[in-house]
Design a protein around this motif. Sequence first.
Motif, PDB file in Angstrom:
ATOM      1  N   ASP A 167       0.827  -1.206   0.000  1.00 53.64           N
ATOM      2  CA  ASP A 167       0.000   0.000   0.000  1.00 53.64           C
ATOM      3  C   ASP A 167       0.863   1.259   0.000  1.00 53.64           C
ATOM      4  O   ASP A 167       0.588   2.218  -0.724  1.00 53.64           O
ATOM      5  N   THR A 168       1.903   1.248   0.816  1.00 60.36           N
ATOM      6  CA  THR A 168       2.735   2.431   0.944  1.00 60.36           C
ATOM      7  C   THR A 168       3.487   2.732  -0.353  1.00 60.36           C
ATOM      8  O   THR A 168       3.608   3.898  -0.763  1.00 60.36           O
ATOM      9  N   LYS A 169       3.978   1.700  -1.003  1.00 59.35           N
ATOM     10  CA  LYS A 169       4.666   1.899  -2.280  1.00 59.35           C
ATOM     11  C   LYS A 169       3.749   2.571  -3.289  1.00 59.35           C
ATOM     12  O   LYS A 169       4.184   3.414  -4.085  1.00 59.35           O
ATOM     13  N   THR A 170       2.477   2.195  -3.264  1.00 58.66           N
ATOM     14  CA  THR A 170       1.509   2.810  -4.173  1.00 58.66           C
ATOM     15  C   THR A 170       1.166   4.220  -3.728  1.00 58.66           C
ATOM     16  O   THR A 170       1.115   5.148  -4.543  1.00 58.66           O
ATOM     17  N   ALA A 171       0.954   4.402  -2.431  1.00 60.70           N
ATOM     18  CA  ALA A 171       0.523   5.703  -1.909  1.00 60.70           C
ATOM     19  C   ALA A 171       1.526   6.815  -2.208  1.00 60.70           C
ATOM     20  O   ALA A 171       1.144   7.932  -2.572  1.00 60.70           O
ATOM     21  N   ILE A 172       2.822   6.522  -2.062  1.00 62.39           N
ATOM     22  CA  ILE A 172       3.814   7.582  -2.240  1.00 62.39           C
ATOM     23  C   ILE A 172       4.071   7.905  -3.711  1.00 62.39           C
ATOM     24  O   ILE A 172       4.827   8.833  -4.015  1.00 62.39           O
ATOM     25  N   GLN A 173       3.428   7.165  -4.620  1.00 60.57           N
ATOM     26  CA  GLN A 173       3.490   7.538  -6.029  1.00 60.57           C
ATOM     27  C   GLN A 173       2.533   8.676  -6.355  1.00 60.57           C
ATOM     28  O   GLN A 173       2.668   9.343  -7.391  1.00 60.57           O
ATOM     29  N   VAL A 174       1.557   8.917  -5.469  1.00 59.50           N
ATOM     30  CA  VAL A 174       0.638  10.030  -5.668  1.00 59.50           C
ATOM     31  C   VAL A 174       1.403  11.332  -5.423  1.00 59.50           C
ATOM     32  O   VAL A 174       2.073  11.468  -4.396  1.00 59.50           O
ATOM     33  N   PRO A 175       1.337  12.284  -6.345  1.00 60.15           N
ATOM     34  CA  PRO A 175       2.094  13.535  -6.180  1.00 60.15           C
ATOM     35  C   PRO A 175       1.795  14.222  -4.862  1.00 60.15           C
ATOM     36  O   PRO A 175       0.649  14.301  -4.420  1.00 60.15           O
TER      37      PRO A 175
END
Length: 449
Positions: free
Chosen positions: A60-68
């Motif tokens: 989840d975190t890997k995906t979340a931090i891709q959000v600008p």
Amino acid sequence: MEIWNRRNFLRVAGAASAVTALPSGVKLLVAEQAEQAKPVTANDHIQIALIGAGGQGMGDTKTAIQVPGVKLVAVADCYDGRLARSKEQWGDDVFTTRDYQEILARKDIDAVIIGTPDHWHKQASVDAMKAGKDVYCEKPMIHLYSDGPEMIEASRSTGKILQIGSQRVSSIIYAKAKELLAAGAIGQLNMVTAYWDRNSSMGAWNYTVPPDASPETCDWPRFLGTAPKIPFNAEHFFQWRKWMAYGSGVAGDLFVHLFSGTHFVTGSHGPTRGMATGAIRYWKDGRDADDVMLGLFDYREGFNLSLRVNFVDGGEESESLVFTGSEGSIEIGWTGVTVTRVPRETAPGYTVGTFSEAIQKQAIADYDKKYPPHSGNQSLGGVEKYAAPKGYSDSYDHFKNFFASVRSRQPVVEDAVFGYRAAGAALLSNLSVERGQFVHWNPDEMKLA
């Protein structure tokens, strides 16, 4: 777990807005870029923390931090190895701790991702919201029915956002299915059939236990929380989904996804009653969570839902959600949606072969008067397929929507009420298996009836 879960098989931001034809005849679901063209301002930056850094939490975190504009600043977990891994992945400046209360005390954290075992979802979420943090909590929202009202009330009273992590409600694939159903593409909905099958050890929750697992490297008392107090057990710690003291079985892990998708597409609040059967058929390794479960559920909107999870399928991992109506079906898979239109015939046909010739002629003449030739034309039937773009990720969209709500303070796409209705419906299965009977549920009041 990214090793076996295909929920992250695609990656892009977007919402369903239009389609373009592909050479194959499949229509491409176009992703509408919703991020602002201008850079994210300093005031719009969001700093997050992860509570529970297992496979799902880290994914989840890997995906979340891709959000600008989103930055990870802290991680809490009960295993020292995951804290060390967090620094390896995200930098030595990431604050790590076994005690998530140290994270909640920090003023520089705006929101938290909760990826703990199910039995910690309620307490970690409530504590976070009371500490002034917005919350993204993994599914299922609840471990016990009593968790739901407390989490809903905490979100209401604090004004903090609580979004549940069933990403289907942000998917352009599910949005298309919802659009098709609402437009009457398959007539009157009467049945939904869904399954999620697995045939792998990882899929059956047999996650790797690290060689350094011990009471020294694992905060066993903190992990147990409200669970029964037993001596340290590395399998319970790292493979917790296999035991109902910490997880919710296949119902909470997988049925809840299928319920979330069904409720989103149909707009339903949930079933009014359900019955399930299940057992441990293959993975007889000490677990107490069933590896096979089937459920049947009644909806007052006039359809029934049939669910199946099978960890001993004998084939590749697969998932499907099929909506069957009076004039066709809509099938949702991992990569797209297919609508098959079979309009109801206006001429029923006839069976006269057992009648005398005279009666046959009379019956056919009467039929032709009532149903003129070609009145049963099926030309409106056919199949249409819609596919997500290569690289699409509903998980990314789910986080993008969450952070948009954190910034705007507008309602999230999957709030605590939606999450409770989906999880509450899913856990009817466990209750039904335990009791050996139908279990009744009030989807509006969200109470066992």
